[in-house]
Design a protein around this motif. Structure first.
Motif, PDB file in Angstrom:
ATOM      1  N   LYS A 155       0.828  -1.209   0.000  1.00 26.11           N
ATOM      2  CA  LYS A 155       0.000   0.000   0.000  1.00 26.11           C
ATOM      3  C   LYS A 155       0.859   1.256   0.000  1.00 26.11           C
ATOM      4  O   LYS A 155       0.573   2.221  -0.718  1.00 26.11           O
ATOM      5  CB  LYS A 155      -0.920  -0.021   1.218  1.00 26.11           C
ATOM      6  CG  LYS A 155      -1.999  -1.089   1.142  1.00 26.11           C
ATOM      7  CD  LYS A 155      -2.771  -1.213   2.454  1.00 26.11           C
ATOM      8  CE  LYS A 155      -3.782  -2.351   2.379  1.00 26.11           C
ATOM      9  NZ  LYS A 155      -4.442  -2.585   3.686  1.00 26.11           N
ATOM     10  N   ASN A 156       1.916   1.256   0.795  1.00 24.09           N
ATOM     11  CA  ASN A 156       2.810   2.421   0.839  1.00 24.09           C
ATOM     12  C   ASN A 156       3.424   2.687  -0.523  1.00 24.09           C
ATOM     13  O   ASN A 156       3.488   3.841  -0.979  1.00 24.09           O
ATOM     14  CB  ASN A 156       3.918   2.182   1.866  1.00 24.09           C
ATOM     15  CG  ASN A 156       4.993   3.257   1.819  1.00 24.09           C
ATOM     16  OD1 ASN A 156       4.836   4.347   2.343  1.00 24.09           O
ATOM     17  ND2 ASN A 156       6.119   2.950   1.158  1.00 24.09           N
ATOM     18  N   GLU A 208       2.407   1.887  -3.473  1.00 17.16           N
ATOM     19  CA  GLU A 208       1.439   2.353  -4.473  1.00 17.16           C
ATOM     20  C   GLU A 208       1.028   3.794  -4.195  1.00 17.16           C
ATOM     21  O   GLU A 208       0.892   4.600  -5.110  1.00 17.16           O
ATOM     22  CB  GLU A 208       0.205   1.448  -4.451  1.00 17.16           C
ATOM     23  CG  GLU A 208      -0.836   1.833  -5.490  1.00 17.16           C
ATOM     24  CD  GLU A 208      -2.015   0.881  -5.513  1.00 17.16           C
ATOM     25  OE1 GLU A 208      -2.958   1.134  -6.290  1.00 17.16           O
ATOM     26  OE2 GLU A 208      -2.007  -0.103  -4.750  1.00 17.16           O
ATOM     27  N   ARG A 209       0.870   4.124  -2.928  1.00 15.53           N
ATOM     28  CA  ARG A 209       0.393   5.445  -2.530  1.00 15.53           C
ATOM     29  C   ARG A 209       1.482   6.511  -2.611  1.00 15.53           C
ATOM     30  O   ARG A 209       1.212   7.664  -2.930  1.00 15.53           O
ATOM     31  CB  ARG A 209      -0.142   5.363  -1.098  1.00 15.53           C
ATOM     32  CG  ARG A 209      -0.718   6.656  -0.542  1.00 15.53           C
ATOM     33  CD  ARG A 209      -1.295   6.449   0.851  1.00 15.53           C
ATOM     34  NE  ARG A 209      -0.298   5.968   1.794  1.00 15.53           N
ATOM     35  CZ  ARG A 209      -0.291   4.758   2.339  1.00 15.53           C
ATOM     36  NH1 ARG A 209      -1.233   3.885   2.020  1.00 15.53           N
ATOM     37  NH2 ARG A 209       0.649   4.406   3.196  1.00 15.53           N
ATOM     38  N   ASP A 210       2.727   6.117  -2.305  1.00 16.67           N
ATOM     39  CA  ASP A 210       3.814   7.093  -2.183  1.00 16.67           C
ATOM     40  C   ASP A 210       5.052   6.591  -2.939  1.00 16.67           C
ATOM     41  O   ASP A 210       6.019   6.132  -2.329  1.00 16.67           O
ATOM     42  CB  ASP A 210       4.135   7.304  -0.704  1.00 16.67           C
ATOM     43  CG  ASP A 210       5.046   8.500  -0.467  1.00 16.67           C
ATOM     44  OD1 ASP A 210       5.524   9.086  -1.455  1.00 16.67           O
ATOM     45  OD2 ASP A 210       5.292   8.840   0.710  1.00 16.67           O
TER      46      ASP A 210
END
Length: 427
Positions: free
Chosen positions: A128-129, A131-133
């Motif tokens: 998730k990290n 993909e998000r950042d």
């Protein structure tokens, strides 16, 4: 073409070259020049603190070796490795908090392994990290979390495993079990989480395939890290008539189990993943001679000059007898990281990950290579049997206990390798 035009064209070329050189210089100056930060997320307190400290010593030694040879060679200059500790306290939520702190502190390489449940939580959070950042993408290097799903249905481009997974380790143990014709009854016991469940599930499957005449007389899971007295479990093992116990237990859960079994009078064989360290041999004592079997990627009594020199070097670095548990795979992990960063020519997370998919390293005669399809490291495994120090094949003991493990079987990397169901999603 008149002379003034030629001069103007040459002047423009010179100016363009100068601008290019200046830009390259600015880029080189802008590249990070500090150390490459490695965030070790482990239990440094609580019931499994001894396992976290053992990992820290191993990774530290590997980092020191890379730095001693000048660090990692990059176009902008050499970069050192810096190892930083983050205490997960044996809890998933604490591990996730540690991950956030490590990312905020500038770490882009995360290391963890003691607990597959924690590893699974970290994989999800890192996916998730990243993909998000994208500017703060992280790689996860796993040295001990061996639940097979982590490189099968839950595989991730950002996760690399350097230990043989549970099914691979079970296969190596079963290579020994199948040759024991006298074995008729087996008790399966493990920690009640994904890894412990996987060990018992695969053990039953392989026993059924290889030794259908062997009866499973116990199939039990217990809370992880919360049992202080294993005597009730030892009583059940003896009452079942089991001749052998198969367990993936580690840390105090293993030490307390084998100690309780010894005190209760169990005389059977323990087939273990981790019976060769962290207090287990001392707890078992003479009762373990010829009866405790462990599978590993490497053992100190692998009888080659390179292997012996490797072990002696570690003992020189950490001379206390209690600190002598060295993991070859953790050394190969750090070597693979150094190789991959140099091959990528930068510390860019995606570039390093793509280079690590092709990692192929050798240290002290032990070779390992990364399988790109699922990011599962492939290397030979060895199975050892507990014996007294000084017995044939036991030059080195464990933690000053007077007991060591002689190698009884070597499983080639090709034999240990297993198929994968991973469907890797790459950026």
């Amino acid at each position: 073409m008149n002379q003034s035009f030629i001069w103007r064209r040459q002047a423009l070329k010179f100016a363009a070259s100068a601008l290019c050189a200046a830009a390259l210089s600015r880029t080189a100056q802008a590249q990070p020049s500090g150390p490459v930060r490695l965030a070790l997320i482990e239990s440094m307190s609580g019931p499994f603190a001894n396992t976290g400290e053992a990992v820290f010593r191993n990774i530290l030694w590997a980092v020191e070796r890379v730095n001693a040879r000048g660090g990692i060679k990059l176009p902008g200059g050499a970069r050192m490795l810096a190892l930083e500790r983050y205490d997960s306290k044996g809890q998933n939520e604490e591990a996730l908090s540690a991950l956030r702190a490590a990312i905020d502190d500038g770490a882009r390489i995360v290391l963890q392994g003691n607990s597959s449940a924690t590893a699974a939580a970290l994989v999800d959070a890192i996916d998730k990290n990243n993909e998000r950042d994208p500017s703060r993408r992280v790689l996860f290097l796993n040295y001990s979390a061996v639940d097979p799903v982590l490189t099968n249905e839950r595989c991730s481009f950002w996760h690399f495993r350097f230990d043989a997974h549970a099914d691979m380790r079970v296969t190596a143990l079963m290579d020994v079990v199948k040759d024991d014709a006298s074995l008729k009854r087996v008790y399966l016991i493990g920690q009640d989480y994904s890894f412990g469940q996987a060990v018992l599930r695969e053990s039953k499957r392989q026993l059924g395939a290889l030794r259908p005449n062997v009866q499973v007389v116990g199939d039990e899971l217990h809370p992880m890290g919360r049992v202080k007295d294993f005597s009730p479990y030892a009583t059940k093992i003896i009452a079942s008539g089991a001749q052998a116990v198969v367990t993936g237990n580690w840390g105090n859960d293993l030490t307390l189990l084998v100690k309780a079994a010894r005190e209760a009078g169990f005389n059977g064989t323990f087939y273990t993943f981790y019976g060769n360290a962290l207090g287990a041999p001392a707890a078992i004592g003479d009762a373990g001679i010829g009866r405790v079997i462990a599978v590993a990627d490497w053992l100190p009594n692998v009888q080659t000059p390179q292997s012996e020199a490797f072990y002696q070097s570690f003992r020189a670095r950490f001379p206390k007898a209690a600190d002598d548990y060295v993991h070859m795979r953790m050394q190969l992990l750090v070597e693979s990281l150094a190789q991959s960063i140099e091959r990528a020519g930068s510390t860019d997370t995606v570039a390093v990950a793509r280079a690590m998919e092709q990692a192929d390293v050798t240290l002290a005669g032990q070779r390992g290579r990364m399988r790109a399809a699922d990011h599962q490291f492939q290397q030979q495994l060895v199975v050892g049997m507990m014996d007294k120090l000084g017995a044939p094949g036991v030059k080195f003991d464990v933690e000053g206990s007077g007991y060591g493990f002689r190698v009884v079987k070597t499983v080639a990397a090709e034999r240990a390798e297993m198929p994968t169901t991973c469907k890797m999603q790459r950026p």
